[in-house]
Design a protein around this motif. Structure first.
Motif, PDB file in Angstrom:
ATOM      1  N   UNK A   1      52.338 -25.008  18.567  1.00  0.00           N
ATOM      2  CA  UNK A   1      52.057 -24.245  17.355  1.00  0.00           C
ATOM      3  C   UNK A   1      52.429 -22.794  17.581  1.00  0.00           C
ATOM      4  N   UNK A   2      52.655 -22.096  16.490  1.00  0.00           N
ATOM      5  CA  UNK A   2      52.804 -20.643  16.495  1.00  0.00           C
ATOM      6  C   UNK A   2      51.414 -20.036  16.377  1.00  0.00           C
ATOM      7  N   UNK A   3      51.129 -18.988  17.152  1.00  0.00           N
ATOM      8  CA  UNK A   3      49.862 -18.269  17.056  1.00  0.00           C
ATOM      9  C   UNK A   3      50.137 -16.862  16.534  1.00  0.00           C
ATOM     10  N   UNK A   4      49.311 -16.400  15.621  1.00  0.00           N
ATOM     11  CA  UNK A   4      49.474 -15.064  15.039  1.00  0.00           C
ATOM     12  C   UNK A   4      48.194 -14.270  15.298  1.00  0.00           C
ATOM     13  N   UNK A   5      48.324 -13.179  16.044  1.00  0.00           N
ATOM     14  CA  UNK A   5      47.194 -12.315  16.366  1.00  0.00           C
ATOM     15  C   UNK A   5      47.182 -11.155  15.369  1.00  0.00           C
ATOM     16  N   UNK A   6      46.135 -11.106  14.540  1.00  0.00           N
ATOM     17  CA  UNK A   6      46.073 -10.208  13.390  1.00  0.00           C
ATOM     18  C   UNK A   6      45.163  -9.022  13.683  1.00  0.00           C
ATOM     19  N   UNK A   7      45.567  -7.841  13.239  1.00  0.00           N
ATOM     20  CA  UNK A   7      44.745  -6.643  13.382  1.00  0.00           C
ATOM     21  C   UNK A   7      44.082  -6.308  12.052  1.00  0.00           C
ATOM     22  N   UNK A   8      42.731  -6.155  12.063  1.00  0.00           N
ATOM     23  CA  UNK A   8      42.008  -5.760  10.852  1.00  0.00           C
ATOM     24  C   UNK A   8      40.932  -4.737  11.187  1.00  0.00           C
ATOM     25  N   UNK A   9      41.241  -3.882  12.159  1.00  0.00           N
ATOM     26  CA  UNK A   9      40.309  -2.831  12.601  1.00  0.00           C
ATOM     27  C   UNK A   9      40.167  -1.763  11.517  1.00  0.00           C
ATOM     28  N   UNK A  10      38.987  -1.121  11.481  1.00  0.00           N
ATOM     29  CA  UNK A  10      38.781   0.026  10.606  1.00  0.00           C
ATOM     30  C   UNK A  10      38.074   1.132  11.384  1.00  0.00           C
ATOM     31  N   UNK A  11      37.969   2.291  10.785  1.00  0.00           N
ATOM     32  CA  UNK A  11      37.279   3.416  11.410  1.00  0.00           C
ATOM     33  C   UNK A  11      35.795   3.137  11.613  1.00  0.00           C
ATOM     34  N   UNK A  12      35.255   2.148  10.914  1.00  0.00           N
ATOM     35  CA  UNK A  12      33.873   1.733  11.132  1.00  0.00           C
ATOM     36  C   UNK A  12      33.767   0.641  12.191  1.00  0.00           C
TER      37      UNK A  12
ATOM     38  N   UNK B   1      26.672   2.335  14.173  1.00  0.00           N
ATOM     39  CA  UNK B   1      28.001   2.099  13.635  1.00  0.00           C
ATOM     40  C   UNK B   1      28.157   0.653  13.184  1.00  0.00           C
ATOM     41  N   UNK B   2      27.623  -0.269  13.950  1.00  0.00           N
ATOM     42  CA  UNK B   2      27.782  -1.682  13.615  1.00  0.00           C
ATOM     43  C   UNK B   2      27.085  -2.017  12.301  1.00  0.00           C
ATOM     44  N   UNK B   3      25.860  -1.577  12.148  1.00  0.00           N
ATOM     45  CA  UNK B   3      25.134  -1.843  10.908  1.00  0.00           C
ATOM     46  C   UNK B   3      25.869  -1.237   9.718  1.00  0.00           C
ATOM     47  N   UNK B   4      26.368  -0.015   9.888  1.00  0.00           N
ATOM     48  CA  UNK B   4      27.072   0.639   8.792  1.00  0.00           C
ATOM     49  C   UNK B   4      28.384  -0.095   8.477  1.00  0.00           C
ATOM     50  N   UNK B   5      29.058  -0.563   9.526  1.00  0.00           N
ATOM     51  CA  UNK B   5      30.292  -1.309   9.314  1.00  0.00           C
ATOM     52  C   UNK B   5      30.059  -2.567   8.504  1.00  0.00           C
ATOM     53  N   UNK B   6      28.975  -3.292   8.801  1.00  0.00           N
ATOM     54  CA  UNK B   6      28.659  -4.481   8.009  1.00  0.00           C
ATOM     55  C   UNK B   6      28.329  -4.101   6.569  1.00  0.00           C
ATOM     56  N   UNK B   7      27.537  -3.032   6.414  1.00  0.00           N
ATOM     57  CA  UNK B   7      27.170  -2.606   5.064  1.00  0.00           C
ATOM     58  C   UNK B   7      28.412  -2.196   4.266  1.00  0.00           C
ATOM     59  N   UNK B   8      29.349  -1.534   4.914  1.00  0.00           N
ATOM     60  CA  UNK B   8      30.573  -1.130   4.227  1.00  0.00           C
ATOM     61  C   UNK B   8      31.350  -2.342   3.733  1.00  0.00           C
ATOM     62  N   UNK B   9      31.274  -3.453   4.494  1.00  0.00           N
ATOM     63  CA  UNK B   9      31.966  -4.671   4.084  1.00  0.00           C
ATOM     64  C   UNK B   9      31.224  -5.408   2.980  1.00  0.00           C
ATOM     65  N   UNK B  10      29.908  -5.598   3.162  1.00  0.00           N
ATOM     66  CA  UNK B  10      29.145  -6.455   2.269  1.00  0.00           C
ATOM     67  C   UNK B  10      28.575  -5.728   1.054  1.00  0.00           C
ATOM     68  N   UNK B  11      28.291  -4.437   1.185  1.00  0.00           N
ATOM     69  CA  UNK B  11      27.654  -3.713   0.072  1.00  0.00           C
ATOM     70  C   UNK B  11      28.291  -2.349  -0.140  1.00  0.00           C
ATOM     71  N   UNK B  12      29.615  -2.316  -0.035  1.00  0.00           N
ATOM     72  CA  UNK B  12      30.351  -1.114  -0.411  1.00  0.00           C
ATOM     73  C   UNK B  12      30.432  -1.008  -1.923  1.00  0.00           C
ATOM     74  N   UNK B  13      30.410   0.204  -2.426  1.00  0.00           N
ATOM     75  CA  UNK B  13      30.404   0.440  -3.870  1.00  0.00           C
ATOM     76  C   UNK B  13      31.773   0.893  -4.373  1.00  0.00           C
TER      77      UNK B  13
ATOM     78  N   UNK C   1      35.377  -2.401  12.136  1.00  0.00           N
ATOM     79  CA  UNK C   1      35.752  -3.733  11.697  1.00  0.00           C
ATOM     80  C   UNK C   1      35.678  -3.860  10.189  1.00  0.00           C
ATOM     81  N   UNK C   2      36.281  -4.916   9.670  1.00  0.00           N
ATOM     82  CA  UNK C   2      36.382  -5.122   8.229  1.00  0.00           C
ATOM     83  C   UNK C   2      35.649  -6.366   7.754  1.00  0.00           C
ATOM     84  N   UNK C   3      35.223  -7.229   8.683  1.00  0.00           N
ATOM     85  CA  UNK C   3      34.670  -8.543   8.359  1.00  0.00           C
ATOM     86  C   UNK C   3      35.675  -9.391   7.578  1.00  0.00           C
ATOM     87  N   UNK C   4      36.915  -8.941   7.524  1.00  0.00           N
ATOM     88  CA  UNK C   4      37.995  -9.696   6.887  1.00  0.00           C
ATOM     89  C   UNK C   4      37.691  -9.983   5.415  1.00  0.00           C
ATOM     90  N   UNK C   5      37.045  -8.999   4.763  1.00  0.00           N
ATOM     91  CA  UNK C   5      36.764  -9.109   3.332  1.00  0.00           C
ATOM     92  C   UNK C   5      37.399  -7.926   2.614  1.00  0.00           C
TER      93      UNK C   5
END
Length: 343
Positions: free
Chosen positions: A92-103, A222-234, A105-109
């Motif tokens: 198989x082909x494997x694809x390593x994806x970058x989704x980093x943010x200044x917080x 930072x981790x808690x804020x990163x999750x909040x930015x993903x799940x409850x960003x306005x 992580x992005x939770x891929x959402x």
């Protein structure tokens, strides 16, 4: 075990994706993102087409970290290469994806507080790969795999985009939010009160003028804020926290988080139908996971079973271990996935 890299039977190409979806994102993070594509042994010797496994990372992960080498351990790209070099696993082909943010992580959402990382993965990375490599471009031959926040992304992405992904592997993925997150809220509230007068803005101002991590509490906040930015960003780019200054839940914000819980998502009929149709679902976690993600894995497995997924398409396992140093599990899941998404 040698402390330096070993040659691969396949090869890895590294490139850059110029994302229009991430351009002008709220955090000013780069819209040009590195991507690493592993091509299995024999790729250059035929015109054969291959299934694809997308590999995504946990919180604070960025794509070049896959090549970090710990003492007495090998990085995953080398272990993955071994899976195919042995010759008994469909390539198989494997694809390593970058989704980093200044917080961290992005939770891929998609979030108005971080950027459109789910759409980036699905609507830019996948077509980019299919246009450049000899892929089998259908959900039946496309899987996604990850650990922790990456395991979370691996759970939700096929439910949200069954037109793209037909299989998944989640290692200690974030799930059963009622259990894995709330115990951290009082800790964060106390740190904010005692160090930053209860104000996240003062935390960010402080950390901006020194080396991140020089306070023990930096990663927790930072981790808690990163999750909040993903799940409850306005929509205006602000972030709503799911707890108040006492650490107690804010019901209307917490409800927004719960809508993203893979366990709850799996109970919704549209997602249950998708789970029933997936070709392969690998779920595992260490029994001693510090974030109780073994319990989340158990709950997600039960939700998958309740959705009607055939038992022979699901692998569930709790193993002896914690949250870290479980990289050795990834090749097991990779082999199992490839056997099921091969043509």
């Amino acid at each position: 075990m040698l402390p330096w890299s070993s040659p691969l039977a396949g090869r890895i190409e590294n490139d850059v994706i110029h994302s229009e979806l991430l351009r002008d994102n709220p955090l000013g993070d780069p819209h040009e993102r590195p991507v690493y594509v592993y091509l299995p042994p024999g790729y250059d010797d035929s015109d054969r087409r291959y299934p694809v496994v997308y590999v995504i990372q946990g919180y604070t992960g960025h794509v070049t970290m896959w090549f970090n080498r710990r003492p007495f351990a090998r990085p995953y790209p080398e272990m993955a290469d071994d899976v195919f070099a042995e010759g008994d696993t469909p390539p198989a082909i494997l694809v390593y994806v970058d989704a980093w943010t200044a917080f961290g992580g992005s939770q891929f959402v998609d979030s108005p507080a971080t950027g459109r990382y789910h759409s980036y993965l699905c609507d830019e990375v996948v077509p980019w790969v299919d246009a450049r490599y000899r892929t089998l471009a259908s959900p039946a031959h496309r899987a996604i795999s990850g650990k922790s926040s990456g395991g979370y992304g691996a759970m939700i992405t096929p439910m949200l985009r069954p037109d793209l992904f037909g299989a998944l592997a989640t290692h200690a993925g974030d799930a059963l939010f009622d259990v894995c997150y709330p115990s951290d809220f009082p800790k964060a509230a106390r740190i904010l009160r005692d160090t930053y007068e209860g104000d996240y803005r003062k935390f960010f101002a402080d950390v901006a003028q020194r080396v991140h991590g020089t306070r023990d509490s930096d990663m927790e906040l930072m981790e808690i804020y990163g999750y909040a930015a993903a799940y409850s960003g306005n929509e205006d780019g602000t972030v709503s926290l799911p707890f108040d200054d006492t650490g107690a839940l804010v019901p209307e914000v917490w409800a927004r988080w719960l809508r993203w819980d893979p366990v709850r998502m799996a109970a919704q009929e549209e997602h249950a139908t998708t789970l029933r149709d997936l070709k392969a679902i690998w779920i595992d976690a260490g029994r001693g996971d510090e974030y109780y993600l073994d319990l989340g894995a158990t709950a997600f497995h039960r939700a998958v079973a309740a959705a009607g997924a055939a038992a022979d398409r699901v692998h569930f396992e709790l193993f002896e271990g914690r949250h870290g140093n479980i990289d050795y599990r990834y090749p097991m899941a990779l082999k199992w996935l490839c056997e099921r998404i091969a043509p």
